[in-house]
Design an enzyme around this catalytic site. Structure first.
Site, PDB file in Angstrom:
ATOM      1  N   CYS A  51      33.320  39.835  42.463  1.00  0.00           N
ATOM      2  CA  CYS A  51      31.881  39.906  42.160  1.00  0.00           C
ATOM      3  C   CYS A  51      31.552  40.061  40.682  1.00  0.00           C
ATOM      4  CB  CYS A  51      31.230  41.037  42.958  1.00  0.00           C
ATOM      5  SG  CYS A  51      31.609  42.702  42.341  1.00  0.00           S
ATOM      6  N   CYS A 101      31.053  45.439  45.741  1.00  0.00           N
ATOM      7  CA  CYS A 101      31.206  44.454  46.816  1.00  0.00           C
ATOM      8  C   CYS A 101      32.162  44.879  47.928  1.00  0.00           C
ATOM      9  CB  CYS A 101      31.630  43.097  46.255  1.00  0.00           C
ATOM     10  SG  CYS A 101      33.327  43.033  45.632  1.00  0.00           S
ATOM     11  N   CYS A 123      46.535  52.061  40.682  1.00  0.00           N
ATOM     12  CA  CYS A 123      47.512  50.982  40.778  1.00  0.00           C
ATOM     13  C   CYS A 123      46.769  49.770  41.362  1.00  0.00           C
ATOM     14  CB  CYS A 123      48.640  51.451  41.688  1.00  0.00           C
ATOM     15  SG  CYS A 123      49.975  50.291  41.861  1.00  0.00           S
TER      16      CYS A 123
END
Length: 134
Positions: A51, A101, A123
């Site tokens: 997004c 999103c 991570c």
């Protein structure tokens, strides 16, 4: 949960490659040490590949030698959301998602002794982010 960016599954599939879709929308993981941003030192902003929301900044990226890009803090406290992940039996983790999103980004780990200001290691899959150079 309602997100700022909402798309149907069909729209996500049209917008993302198969590999991007697998990681971002199906909570997959790219193989370690294969991602484009694992070792990069380029200055800039890391945005959600799905997004475009700003997620992390290069000044919080550090070498963890884990095989994926690692950050010790999101760009903004509201940039990501976390939730418990019990997908691996006997190994609970904390999933990291884009707050805009809902796309899967990776996992966050705490207390590993890296000496970062937050003692956190976000991570993140390289394929889940896009570097916008400064």
């Amino acid at each position: 949960m309602a997100y700022k960016v909402e798309k149907s599954d069909e729209e996500w599939r049209a917008h993302l490659t198969d590999e991007e879709y697998h990681v971002l929308r199906e909570a997959g993981t790219e193989r370690p040490f294969t991602g484009e941003y694992t070792d990069t030192k380029t200055v800039g902003v890391y945005a959600c590949r799905a997004c475009g929301a700003e997620l992390f900044r290069s000044e919080t990226k550090f070498d963890s030698h884990c095989g994926w890009p690692s950050f010790y803090d999101p760009a903004d406290t509201d940039a990501v959301e976390t939730r418990p992940d019990h997908s691996l039996p006997g190994r609970p983790r904390t999933e990291v998602r884009c707050a805009a999103c809902g796309s899967h980004l990776g996992h966050v780990f705490e207390g590993e002794g890296y000496g970062t200001p937050t003692d956190l290691r976000y991570c993140i899959n390289s394929i889940a982010i896009r570097l916008e150079e400064s």
